[in-house]
Scaffold this active site. Sequence first.
Site, PDB file in Angstrom:
ATOM      1  N   THR A  58       0.854  -1.179   0.000  1.00  0.00           N
ATOM      2  CA  THR A  58       0.000   0.000   0.000  1.00  0.00           C
ATOM      3  C   THR A  58       0.888   1.226   0.000  1.00  0.00           C
ATOM      4  O   THR A  58       1.892   1.280   0.709  1.00  0.00           O
ATOM      5  CB  THR A  58      -0.925   0.017   1.225  1.00  0.00           C
ATOM      6  OG1 THR A  58      -1.789  -1.115   1.141  1.00  0.00           O
ATOM      7  CG2 THR A  58      -1.769   1.283   1.264  1.00  0.00           C
ATOM      8  N   PHE A  71       1.200   5.102   0.835  1.00  0.00           N
ATOM      9  CA  PHE A  71       0.595   6.102   1.712  1.00  0.00           C
ATOM     10  C   PHE A  71       1.124   7.484   1.355  1.00  0.00           C
ATOM     11  O   PHE A  71       2.255   7.619   0.896  1.00  0.00           O
ATOM     12  CB  PHE A  71       0.966   5.816   3.171  1.00  0.00           C
ATOM     13  CG  PHE A  71       0.310   4.582   3.725  1.00  0.00           C
ATOM     14  CD1 PHE A  71      -0.876   4.679   4.440  1.00  0.00           C
ATOM     15  CD2 PHE A  71       0.865   3.331   3.533  1.00  0.00           C
ATOM     16  CE1 PHE A  71      -1.495   3.543   4.954  1.00  0.00           C
ATOM     17  CE2 PHE A  71       0.255   2.194   4.037  1.00  0.00           C
ATOM     18  CZ  PHE A  71      -0.927   2.301   4.753  1.00  0.00           C
TER      19      PHE A  71
END
Length: 672
Positions: A271, A273
């Site tokens: 992921t 960010f």
Amino acid sequence: MKKNVAGMREQIDELDRELLKVVAERIALVRKIGDAKGSDGPVRDAEREQAVVDRWAGSGSEHGLAAALTTRLLREVITHSRCVQQIDRHAAPSYLQWARRIGYQGDSGAYSELAIRMRTGQTDVETFGYRSFAAVFEALASGAIDCAMVPIENTIVGSVEEVTTLLISTPVVILDEELVHIQHCLASTPGATLDGIRTVMSHPVALQQCLETFVAMGIEPEPYFDTAGAAAEVAVRGDRSIAALCSAEAAEYHGLEIVARNIEDDARNFTRFLLLGAADDARIRRDSAEPRPYVAKTSLVVTLANRSGALARCLQVLASKGLNLTRIDSRPRPPWEYLFVVDFDGHAQEVRVEAALNELRAEVEELRVIGSYPNRTSFAEPGEAVPDAVVTVSPSVESVTKNDSRLVLLGDRKRTIVHVGDVAIGGDRFVLIAGPCAVESRVQIRDAAQMAQRAGARMLRGGAFKPRTSPYSFQGLGLEGTDLLAEAGREAGLPVVTEVLDVRHLQLVAERADMIQVGARNMQNFELLKELGRIDMPVLLKRGMSATLEELLDAAEYILAGGNERVVLCERGIRTFERATRSTLDIAAIPFLKARTHLPVIADPSHAAGRRDLVIPLALAAVAAGADALIVEVHPRPDEALSDREQALGPGGLDSLAVQLRALLLAQGRPM
Ligand code: PEP
Ligand code: MN
């Protein structure tokens, strides 16, 4: 037996995880020490390093470990630590000085919180969990937190829609990014077993990353507002048939037991960010005059009119500047327009990015730069310093192989016309550049300029810093020669081109000349090429006498990659076994370079021939092959020339060249 091995392997894996954790903690501490040392004084304390290594070797042998292993292990870690301190000193993002309260969506142990820890590495950062993304953005706007860490996209489920929407509609600035390898655990009340789990609670995005596994195991997913929040809830419920899907950290924090690890459908589960600040926060430094020892990325929000080709034109602007597009996402905005979030490699204050932004503003309805920040998804080692001039560019021609580095040049874009004063090289009109090999005196260069101008030449050449093969040959008049050249050019109305041999002279020559020549002997002077990439000045790049065309393209790439696209390539002959001519003019190079690049290609028949009688035939051959311009050495009194006398055309020779050129160009339908 088999079971035994498996068990021991599990223990090893566990120990390795511990080892990693310890190394990470050690590096985090080193970072803190680096901060405490401040920016002065040496990073390295050799005595202390030696003492640490000795002590470690001593304790190692107590455990029966060879000193060769232990000292090597620790040395590696220490060397890396030293790098980290050095990099931090130069590359520490300025928000680290003031960002103390960082917000995120979720509960303690959420992946966003891990991202905060990973990014800041500081223990004096306080983290604040909020129930929703909207609440995080509100907290940022109200000043309740200094920064926010939010997920923007995931390799399995794609973009995080809600964050993108908030990013578009809220005045925030992207300060940094972080990439987190997501490794989910199934965690439940102590005593639970995997077989007994019936329900799993987690953030819907996390659940989506493990759907196949859940179906296979017959586990029912139950959406919850956050991964770590789910862990907290599971702890409260105390039901051994309910598990949370969360990080190992969240499980530990909420006192759960891990019943399965790494259960995501695809192990490559990352992921990305974003670390955000409030747009009106005065502490955010926007001037990036300071060096940036990292590869930068820029994010924009653009509003396009709902018109055909609007997006294509917008992307074309980026492509034409060699800017690598890394992400594009869109949202409709009623009554009916489209908002696009566009990420590309480069910093908003790089010359070519600035140029691209200016062009884009003319194409789009609205444009907002959400931020320029370190690119942590590039292939550089995380945290590794990368020189400012490094750019990543993507191929736009299919034939480009993956490891072809010259992608800026190879982009399928319209031909570049290089303007030098009022002369355009690479356009419809052919350009003759003429002048002496070297500027010898005011009278000589003035006479040469008049002679060139009368013959129809549109630029004046003249060397002031001469790269002579022998140190005893005339070395040129240096800066004074450049002044005389500029003066003669002004009088004759011709822009001037002259060679720079050394980075030290570049600024001084650039102030006087209209175009900078890189000579054959300097084609791979990479520091000079990089410097030329940073200035706004046309460059005449000559092919090295032993350089392949690939190498010439790489040299040009250096200049383009720095942001200067005003490059003209020059074929001037290469060294072969043939001795009848000074060099061998590689005629094929001209059509080859024209086909492979968008840059103007010119020829220098003088240095190729090395003898007066061959200059005109070679010049004509080069023009027949498609050269955009010629650069020819001429002298008002060739027999008196102080350098390259044998190849200099006199006034008669130049006139003869001009006449024959006109005839050839007429046949080609090109004006001179
Ligand atoms: C020149 O143009 O003066 C010169 C020295 O040429 P090259 O670098 O091609 O030898
Ligand atoms: Mn010469």
